[in-house]
Design an enzyme around this catalytic site. Structure first.
Site, short mmCIF file in Angstrom:
data_model
loop_
_atom_site.label_atom_id
_atom_site.label_comp_id
_atom_site.label_asym_id
_atom_site.label_seq_id
_atom_site.Cartn_x
_atom_site.Cartn_y
_atom_site.Cartn_z
N LYS A 13 -52.40 0.60 34.32
CA LYS A 13 -52.71 1.13 32.99
C LYS A 13 -54.19 1.48 32.90
O LYS A 13 -55.04 0.76 33.45
CB LYS A 13 -52.35 0.05 31.95
CG LYS A 13 -52.43 0.49 30.50
CD LYS A 13 -51.97 -0.63 29.58
CE LYS A 13 -52.04 -0.29 28.11
NZ LYS A 13 -51.56 -1.40 27.26
N SER A 43 -48.18 -0.47 23.88
CA SER A 43 -49.04 0.63 24.28
C SER A 43 -49.00 0.97 25.77
O SER A 43 -49.60 1.95 26.20
CB SER A 43 -50.48 0.31 23.88
OG SER A 43 -50.91 -0.86 24.55
N SER A 103 -47.43 -5.22 23.97
CA SER A 103 -47.65 -3.91 24.61
C SER A 103 -47.03 -3.73 25.98
O SER A 103 -46.97 -2.62 26.48
CB SER A 103 -49.16 -3.63 24.70
OG SER A 103 -49.64 -3.19 23.46
#
Length: 527
Positions: free
Chosen positions: A76, A171, A195
């Site tokens: 990420k 996210s 997330s």
């Protein structure tokens, strides 16, 4: 080969059935074919091929570094990666190249993993849809699956197929989509309020949030220091356990990590669940919960019961306060953390040179989106001298009560809690954006954020497809630092439910040889 589990591919590499370079090239070619998903912000092609080459040399000499050597992974884009741009999907950090690797990234590289690239997210990981980053929204690979498309044809709405794609959740939506679309075998996400687990549920993959302090946060660009943890996204529970074994343990650069050394572990092939006590929190039966998720939740509880486990209803009495409490603490820490982005040392800097104050203001206005600015404003309000006691301190007290609720339940003899991960399956993007980010996050984090406030381990496991042909996940919550036991139970459950493999053949016609169905049997968890 791309549809296999991490352990199977590792065995194939050791036996010479495929080389790390061939595997890396297959993944790179698939990343290019699925570019429209927008899962990656940066594809580190040169770096990946070089790492694969190094791995190949080790295999030839018989010096493999372990199960992750030569395995393609994604990270990420809020983890620092030396010499690779790290943006947090924000204008504030566009062009920022960190001088060091996050500890978790370094640990993956030390074990020979091949870094395919940095994945997309909501700006600074604030959101639950992966729709609010500066590089645009991530599309859920299931939007293009045979399972979903066939169900849509039956309904024959007549609307434009392409405008009806689904969100990934967030996210860490880029990481979840990257794993679901077979472009890597594992990906790092971060988890502050759900997330990692939320997009895992929407993309039909396993999303694991470790106990707070088990895995180092050093180099993870902070959102909420007291709740952030690196998360792991894989296609099966076993793979998550392999990655956790590589990442867990003390880090001198993160004082919140545990002091004791953590040994890598292997999950048993079969688990005895008849001695287990499974807790079903009654407060999680939210009115907004879709009937399908509720039905799968109830079927899962019955499954444990039929195998001899004791399933009991439990109470987490302060659940109704948790989302408000989370909002106060989260925005307060965000306001504090975001103060470092001032245009002076790194990241974006505006052209205004009237005064330092004007430069600060303009830099932050240009660098942050509305969502981030909104959270900074909220947090600074809660931290004002006249509000501090009534908001921040009170929220800290409520957080303790919420954590104690979990302690009481586990002390009463419950081994794990079984809950939904999300209220429903993934929704179309056009429907998702009808509500603002804050409203959406408050709804979508309902089952996940209390775990972060309590610092507990939790895992979302895909359970079945909805009537629309979309994945639904359920969450298991364990005692603090009993991550191994939690994954053992999750693995048993995964084996029972046999979640079906995503069928993306149409999307990747010329890759079809990598997706031979018999090769997928290991992850073909049929309904």
């Amino acid at each position: 080969m791309l549809g296999r589990t991490l352990r199977e591919v590792s065995t194939a590499l050791k036996q010479g059935h495929i080389t790390p370079t061939e595997l890396c090239q297959k993944c790179l070619s698939l990343i290019k074919k699925t570019k429209f998903l927008n899962a990656y912000i940066t594809v580190s092609e040169e770096v990946a091929l070089k790492q694969a080459e190094e791995s190949e040399k080790r295999y030839k000499k018989g010096h493999s570094l372990g199960d992750l050597d030569g395995i393609p992974v994604a990270v990420k884009d809020n983890f620092s990666t030396s010499s690779i741009e790290t943006t947090c999907a924000s204008n504030m950090l566009k062009g920022y190249v960190p001088p060091y690797n996050a500890t978790v990234v370094q640990k993956l590289l030390d074990k020979g993993a091949v870094l395919m690239g940095k994945t997309n997210l909501d700006e600074f990981a604030m959101g639950s849809g992966s729709t609010d980053g500066v590089f645009g929204p991530v599309k859920n690979p299931w939007s293009y699956s045979k399972q979903y498309r066939e169900k849509r044809k039956q309904k024959a709405h007549g609307e434009n197929e392409d405008s009806n794609w689904l969100i990934t959740g967030g996210s860490s939506g880029g990481s979840a989509a990257a794993v679901a679309a077979f472009t890597c075998f594992a990906a790092l996400g971060s988890d502050t309020g759900g997330s990692t687990r939320n997009p895992a549920a929407h993309c039909g993959v396993v999303g694991f949030k470790p106990s707070y302090g088990l895995v180092s946060r050093h180099g993870l660009i902070p959102l909420v220091n007291s709740m952030d943890v690196p998360g792991i996204l894989t296609r099966c529970v076993d793979d998550a356990a392999i990655v956790l074994g590589m990442l867990a343990g003390h880090d001198p650069k993160d004082s919140t990590t545990i002091q004791d050394p953590v040994k890598p572990f292997t999950l048993p092939t079969s688990a005895d669940v008849n001695k287990l006590c499974i807790g079903i929190p009654k407060e999680y039966l939210a009115p907004e919960l879709s009937s399908e998720v509720r039905s799968f939740w109830s079927k899962a509880a019955n499954l444990f019961e039929s195998e001899g486990a004791k399933v009991i209803e439990v109470s987490l009495p302060h659940t109704s306060y948790s989302i408000v409490c989370y909002h106060v603490l989260c925005t307060s820490e965000v306001a504090s953390n975001m103060a470092r982005f001032d245009g002076l040392e790194y990241g974006h800097r505006c052209d205004i040179n009237v005064s330092t104050e004007a430069m600060y203001a303009a830099t932050r206005r240009e660098g942050f989106n509305d969502v981030v600015r909104g959270r900074i404003l909220s947090g600074n309000f809660f931290l004002l001298k006249e509000n501090y006691e009534n908001y921040f301190i009170k929220a800290q007290k409520v957080r303790r009560l919420i954590a104690n609720d979990f302690v009481n339940v586990f002390n009463s003899g419950v081994d794990v809690l079984l809950t939904p991960t999300t209220l429903s399956e993934a929704v179309p993007y056009l429907e998702f954006i009808k509500e603002d980010n804050r409203t959406r996050s408050a709804q979508d984090d309902i089952f996940t954020q209390a775990v972060n406030m309590a610092g507990l381990p939790a895992v979302s496991v895909p359970v079945a497809l909805s009537n629309q042909g979309l994945p639904i996940g359920l969450q298991f919550i364990g005692r603090a630092f009993c991550d191994q036991q939690l994954l053992k139970i999750a693995k048993w459950f995964e084996k029972q439910v046999q979640f079906p493999v995503i069928q993306l053949q149409e999307l990747m016609d010329d890759c079809s040889s990598d997706f031979e169905i018999e090769k997928l049997s290991s992850v073909s968890l049929k309904q």
